[in-house]
Design a protein around this motif. Structure first.
Motif, PDB file in Angstrom:
ATOM      1  N   LEU A 100       0.845  -1.192   0.000  1.00  0.00           N
ATOM      2  CA  LEU A 100       0.000   0.000   0.000  1.00  0.00           C
ATOM      3  C   LEU A 100       0.880   1.241   0.000  1.00  0.00           C
ATOM      4  CD1 LEU A 100      -2.400  -1.184   2.867  1.00  0.00           C
ATOM      5  CD2 LEU A 100      -2.789  -1.430   0.427  1.00  0.00           C
ATOM      6  N   ASP A 101       0.776   2.047  -1.055  1.00  0.00           N
ATOM      7  CA  ASP A 101       1.530   3.298  -1.035  1.00  0.00           C
ATOM      8  C   ASP A 101       0.844   4.264  -0.057  1.00  0.00           C
ATOM      9  OD1 ASP A 101      -0.670   4.474  -2.335  1.00  0.00           O
ATOM     10  OD2 ASP A 101       0.238   4.265  -4.312  1.00  0.00           O
ATOM     11  N   LYS A 102       1.334   5.483   0.020  1.00  0.00           N
ATOM     12  CA  LYS A 102       0.843   6.426   1.029  1.00  0.00           C
ATOM     13  C   LYS A 102      -0.668   6.621   0.956  1.00  0.00           C
ATOM     14  CE  LYS A 102       1.597  11.120   2.798  1.00  0.00           C
ATOM     15  NZ  LYS A 102       2.397  12.367   2.652  1.00  0.00           N
ATOM     16  N   LYS A 103      -1.208   6.828  -0.264  1.00  0.00           N
ATOM     17  CA  LYS A 103      -2.646   7.058  -0.419  1.00  0.00           C
ATOM     18  C   LYS A 103      -3.444   5.813  -0.067  1.00  0.00           C
ATOM     19  CE  LYS A 103      -2.375  10.706  -3.928  1.00  0.00           C
ATOM     20  NZ  LYS A 103      -2.726  11.078  -5.331  1.00  0.00           N
ATOM     21  N   GLU A 104      -2.945   4.654  -0.513  1.00  0.00           N
ATOM     22  CA  GLU A 104      -3.652   3.408  -0.242  1.00  0.00           C
ATOM     23  C   GLU A 104      -3.617   3.079   1.243  1.00  0.00           C
ATOM     24  OE1 GLU A 104      -2.821   1.077  -4.458  1.00  0.00           O
ATOM     25  OE2 GLU A 104      -1.275   1.150  -2.905  1.00  0.00           O
ATOM     26  N   LYS A 126      -7.916  -8.943  -7.367  1.00  0.00           N
ATOM     27  CA  LYS A 126      -7.825 -10.384  -7.587  1.00  0.00           C
ATOM     28  C   LYS A 126      -7.808 -10.653  -9.081  1.00  0.00           C
ATOM     29  CE  LYS A 126      -9.734 -14.490  -5.354  1.00  0.00           C
ATOM     30  NZ  LYS A 126     -10.840 -14.990  -4.500  1.00  0.00           N
ATOM     31  N   ASN A 127      -6.708 -11.244  -9.561  1.00  0.00           N
ATOM     32  CA  ASN A 127      -6.567 -11.522 -10.997  1.00  0.00           C
ATOM     33  C   ASN A 127      -6.810 -10.261 -11.829  1.00  0.00           C
ATOM     34  OD1 ASN A 127      -6.132 -14.263 -10.417  1.00  0.00           O
ATOM     35  ND2 ASN A 127      -8.328 -14.660 -10.382  1.00  0.00           N
ATOM     36  N   LYS A 128      -6.238  -9.141 -11.356  1.00  0.00           N
ATOM     37  CA  LYS A 128      -6.342  -7.845 -12.033  1.00  0.00           C
ATOM     38  C   LYS A 128      -7.785  -7.326 -12.101  1.00  0.00           C
ATOM     39  CE  LYS A 128      -2.180  -8.526 -14.832  1.00  0.00           C
ATOM     40  NZ  LYS A 128      -1.350  -7.706 -13.953  1.00  0.00           N
ATOM     41  N   MET A 129      -8.627  -7.815 -11.218  1.00  0.00           N
ATOM     42  CA  MET A 129     -10.010  -7.351 -11.128  1.00  0.00           C
ATOM     43  C   MET A 129     -10.261  -6.822  -9.718  1.00  0.00           C
ATOM     44  SD  MET A 129     -11.092  -7.996 -14.181  1.00  0.00           S
ATOM     45  CE  MET A 129     -12.875  -7.883 -14.142  1.00  0.00           C
ATOM     46  N   ILE A 130     -11.224  -5.893  -9.599  1.00  0.00           N
ATOM     47  CA  ILE A 130     -11.596  -5.353  -8.290  1.00  0.00           C
ATOM     48  C   ILE A 130     -12.808  -6.144  -7.794  1.00  0.00           C
ATOM     49  CG2 ILE A 130     -12.257  -3.313  -6.981  1.00  0.00           C
ATOM     50  CD1 ILE A 130      -9.471  -3.202  -8.258  1.00  0.00           C
ATOM     51  N   VAL A 131     -12.592  -6.904  -6.735  1.00  0.00           N
ATOM     52  CA  VAL A 131     -13.626  -7.787  -6.209  1.00  0.00           C
ATOM     53  C   VAL A 131     -14.093  -7.280  -4.845  1.00  0.00           C
ATOM     54  CG1 VAL A 131     -14.182 -10.156  -5.540  1.00  0.00           C
ATOM     55  CG2 VAL A 131     -12.558  -9.730  -7.395  1.00  0.00           C
ATOM     56  N   ILE A 132     -15.395  -7.248  -4.629  1.00  0.00           N
ATOM     57  CA  ILE A 132     -15.934  -6.841  -3.328  1.00  0.00           C
ATOM     58  C   ILE A 132     -15.645  -7.941  -2.322  1.00  0.00           C
ATOM     59  CG2 ILE A 132     -18.001  -6.282  -2.002  1.00  0.00           C
ATOM     60  CD1 ILE A 132     -19.186  -5.015  -4.471  1.00  0.00           C
ATOM     61  N   ASP A 133     -14.886  -7.608  -1.286  1.00  0.00           N
ATOM     62  CA  ASP A 133     -14.524  -8.573  -0.251  1.00  0.00           C
ATOM     63  C   ASP A 133     -15.625  -8.681   0.798  1.00  0.00           C
ATOM     64  OD1 ASP A 133     -12.812 -10.364   1.144  1.00  0.00           O
ATOM     65  OD2 ASP A 133     -12.234  -8.745   2.498  1.00  0.00           O
ATOM     66  N   ILE A 160     -13.033   0.252 -14.666  1.00  0.00           N
ATOM     67  CA  ILE A 160     -11.904   0.130 -13.731  1.00  0.00           C
ATOM     68  C   ILE A 160     -11.231  -1.231 -13.887  1.00  0.00           C
ATOM     69  CG2 ILE A 160     -12.876   1.746 -12.045  1.00  0.00           C
ATOM     70  CD1 ILE A 160     -13.607  -0.732 -10.361  1.00  0.00           C
ATOM     71  N   VAL A 161     -11.546  -1.928 -14.953  1.00  0.00           N
ATOM     72  CA  VAL A 161     -10.925  -3.229 -15.211  1.00  0.00           C
ATOM     73  C   VAL A 161      -9.424  -3.039 -15.378  1.00  0.00           C
ATOM     74  CG1 VAL A 161     -10.789  -5.195 -16.779  1.00  0.00           C
ATOM     75  CG2 VAL A 161     -13.005  -4.155 -16.279  1.00  0.00           C
ATOM     76  N   GLY A 162      -8.649  -3.789 -14.596  1.00  0.00           N
ATOM     77  CA  GLY A 162      -7.193  -3.673 -14.655  1.00  0.00           C
ATOM     78  C   GLY A 162      -6.623  -2.536 -13.838  1.00  0.00           C
ATOM     79  N   LYS A 163      -7.488  -1.724 -13.237  1.00  0.00           N
ATOM     80  CA  LYS A 163      -7.027  -0.594 -12.418  1.00  0.00           C
ATOM     81  C   LYS A 163      -6.742  -1.059 -10.988  1.00  0.00           C
ATOM     82  CE  LYS A 163      -7.902   2.401 -15.742  1.00  0.00           C
ATOM     83  NZ  LYS A 163      -6.823   3.089 -16.468  1.00  0.00           N
ATOM     84  N   PRO A 164      -5.864  -0.367 -10.243  1.00  0.00           N
ATOM     85  CA  PRO A 164      -5.596  -0.730  -8.850  1.00  0.00           C
ATOM     86  C   PRO A 164      -6.788  -0.412  -7.949  1.00  0.00           C
ATOM     87  CG  PRO A 164      -4.438   1.286  -9.429  1.00  0.00           C
ATOM     88  CD  PRO A 164      -5.012   0.747 -10.702  1.00  0.00           C
ATOM     89  N   ALA A 165      -6.842  -1.077  -6.807  1.00  0.00           N
ATOM     90  CA  ALA A 165      -7.955  -0.886  -5.870  1.00  0.00           C
ATOM     91  C   ALA A 165      -8.065   0.567  -5.426  1.00  0.00           C
ATOM     92  CB  ALA A 165      -7.779  -1.796  -4.654  1.00  0.00           C
ATOM     93  N   ALA A 168     -10.199   2.530  -7.794  1.00  0.00           N
ATOM     94  CA  ALA A 168     -11.625   2.240  -7.615  1.00  0.00           C
ATOM     95  C   ALA A 168     -12.164   2.923  -6.365  1.00  0.00           C
ATOM     96  CB  ALA A 168     -11.842   0.731  -7.524  1.00  0.00           C
ATOM     97  N   THR A 169     -11.399   2.846  -5.283  1.00  0.00           N
ATOM     98  CA  THR A 169     -11.822   3.457  -4.024  1.00  0.00           C
ATOM     99  C   THR A 169     -11.999   4.959  -4.166  1.00  0.00           C
ATOM    100  OG1 THR A 169     -10.643   1.747  -2.784  1.00  0.00           O
ATOM    101  CG2 THR A 169     -11.222   3.749  -1.591  1.00  0.00           C
ATOM    102  N   LYS A 170     -11.074   5.585  -4.882  1.00  0.00           N
ATOM    103  CA  LYS A 170     -11.138   7.042  -5.084  1.00  0.00           C
ATOM    104  C   LYS A 170     -12.394   7.434  -5.845  1.00  0.00           C
ATOM    105  CE  LYS A 170      -8.382  10.936  -6.803  1.00  0.00           C
ATOM    106  NZ  LYS A 170      -7.110  11.335  -7.476  1.00  0.00           N
ATOM    107  N   LEU A 171     -12.772   6.633  -6.854  1.00  0.00           N
ATOM    108  CA  LEU A 171     -13.965   6.931  -7.643  1.00  0.00           C
ATOM    109  C   LEU A 171     -15.245   6.684  -6.847  1.00  0.00           C
ATOM    110  CD1 LEU A 171     -12.941   5.360 -11.076  1.00  0.00           C
ATOM    111  CD2 LEU A 171     -13.186   7.793 -10.563  1.00  0.00           C
TER     112      LEU A 171
END
Length: 481
Positions: A100-104, A126-133, A160-165, A168-171
């Motif tokens: 996790l970088d500073k923002k994450e 997960k596998n370059k996808m954003i999955v709801i945990d 957001i496919v292929g984008k970091p979590a 997605a969180t920021k959006l």
């Protein structure tokens, strides 16, 4: 005697290292004791390791320098470094071990403290996808119908496919009262969920009386106030005449390990096992037991039933397994199956490494990872809660045939209305009942199934499910027999 003493010392050493971090976090002094190898082997081994490590480090550095000097356009050196770290972690194929970088890192801190405005979900890459945990109870996401394991593919129409979590969180986050549309893939279908951002609730325990002698407690997550809130709820229920209890862990994504241990200890006799933590080596085993230190001497002896579903995870599973081992019945669906322990390590530049350091086991030594905990009584949600609306592009009207019409018809029937059929054929009977539904819910009466009507149906069915809760009804039946 010596064996028992050593075991007790090991348990105490491990217990003293609990820290609050994310979903479940534990700092382990994994190696209890040590060994001294032969001097010759030690020297040769260390030399080989140092040589090998140096070669690999130089190899990585050479690739980095090539990219910096030969890549067709300038590159950000910090991004290269972060990419190297994330590449190493990706190779572990563990969605819970992340850099996790500073923002994450700040995003994770905000999520843990519940001091954010958002929709109430946690996500994984997960596998370059954003999955709801997990989906927190009482939040906009829960009310809209989002579920764990939904794959987020768009936020407000942006892929957001292929984008970091973090992206997605920021959006997803924004100002309180503003709306956000989440497009998810659930199985083979796509569906849209529109909701209004809100402050994520801090209250973790709610309670009420189900009848004259059965008290109900809904534990939405495990965070710092949970133990105190739970004790207060129990005292209030006892004053109201509760002689039996239903503890609802459905939708609980977990939280702080210490809180799970404290709540579990309340239902057990001192000395009874709550959980085990297994480190890298088989010898690295710590057993956590009920004690006055954990529960403050506050014990719960009332007959109890625990409710679970597929979104009950992590700390909620620790609690469920501990009580199930103590002959307390579990009703509902099989739990999520998260049996690992994470530790968060601070890195330079305010970055963090969240890393899986151990696995936890049930009191009898079972590892529930990816398997979950099976309830004693399997009870499903009503049919209408297991169906999903696909993405709707244009309003549906008389003459249309689609799966969305079928789902809407099932909802109308559940609400006591008569759509004419449940085959997905939009006929005049469906149109009439759609108008009746829109009129009852005080939304635009046009007889078509549009996005606003679908969202209102989702809310109506969630309200209905609270009144007609088959899992809760089964728990009451068990306690009354």
């Amino acid at each position: 005697m010596d064996s028992n003493k050593n075991s007790s010392q090991q348990e105490n050493q491990a217990k003293n290292k609990i820290i609050k971090t994310g979903i479940i976090a534990l700092v382990l002094g994994i190696l209890i004791g040590f060994f001294i190898p032969r001097p010759q082997a030690k020297t040769a081994s260390n030399t080989a390791v140092k040589s090998s490590s140096k070669q690999k480090s130089e190899y990585v550095d050479s690739v980095k320098e090539l990219i910096k000097s030969k890549y067709y356009q300038p590159v950000d050196e910090k991004k290269l470094d972060n990419g190297s770290i994330k590449g190493m972690l990706d190779s572990l194929d563990d969605p819970y071990t992340t850099y996790l970088d500073k923002k994450e890192a700040q995003s994770l801190t905000d999520t843990i403290s519940s001091s954010i405005v958002g929709i109430g979900i946690t996500v994984l890459e997960k596998n370059k996808m954003i999955v709801i945990d997990s989906v927190l109870d009482g939040t906009p996401a829960k009310k809209s119908g989002l579920k764990a394991n939904d794959v987020i593919i768009k936020v407000d129409g942006k892929s957001i496919v292929g984008k970091p979590a973090a992206k997605a969180t920021k959006l997803i986050r924004g100002k309180k009262g503003t709306s956000v549309k989440i497009t998810v893939k659930r199985g083979d279908h796509e569906a849209n969920f529109k909701m209004e951002r809100d402050t994520i609730p801090i209250e973790t325990v709610k309670h009420k009386m189900l009848d004259k002698n059965i008290g109900y407690l809904d534990v939405s997550t495990f965070s710092s106030p949970t133990t105190d809130e739970f004790k207060k709820s129990i005292k209030d229920l006892r004053k109201s005449g509760a002689k039996k209890l239903v503890v609802d862990m459905r939708g609980n994504p977990g939280g702080e390990l210490q809180q799970a241990l404290s709540l579990s200890s309340m239902f057990l006799k001192d000395g009874q096992p709550i959980m085990q933590v297994q480190g890298r080596q088989k010898a690295d085993l710590a057993v956590y037991r009920a004690s006055k230190k954990l529960d403050g001497g506050f014990k719960i002896t009332e007959p109890t039933v625990v409710l679970t579903d597929g979104d009950s995870a992590s700390a909620a599973e620790i609690f469920t397994a501990a009580l199930k081992n103590n002959k307390i019945k579990v009703v509902g669906k099989k739990t999520f199956g998260k049996g690992t322990v994470q530790r968060v390590v601070d890195l330079p530049d305010d970055a963090e490494l969240k890393m899986t350091v151990a696995k936890w086991l049930t009191p009898d030594g079972t590892w529930i990872n990816h398997k979950g905990i099976k309830p004693d009584y399997s009870v499903d949600y009503p049919k209408y809660l297991n169906m999903v609306f696909n993405e709707i592009k244009t309003p549906l009207k008389v003459g249309d045939v689609s799966s969305n019409v079928k789902v809407f018809q099932v909802g109308l029937t559940a609400l006591g209305m008569h759509p004419g059929n449940e085959k997905g054929i939009f006929d005049e009977a469906t149109e009439n009942e759609t108008k009746n539904f829109q009129n009852q819910r005080k939304i635009n009466v046009n007889g078509t199934i549009d996005e606003s009507t679908i969202q209102e149906m989702i809310r109506a069915l969630r309200d209905l499910s609270k009144q007609q809760d088959p899992m809760q009804q089964k728990a009451v039946e068990i306690l009354n027999n």
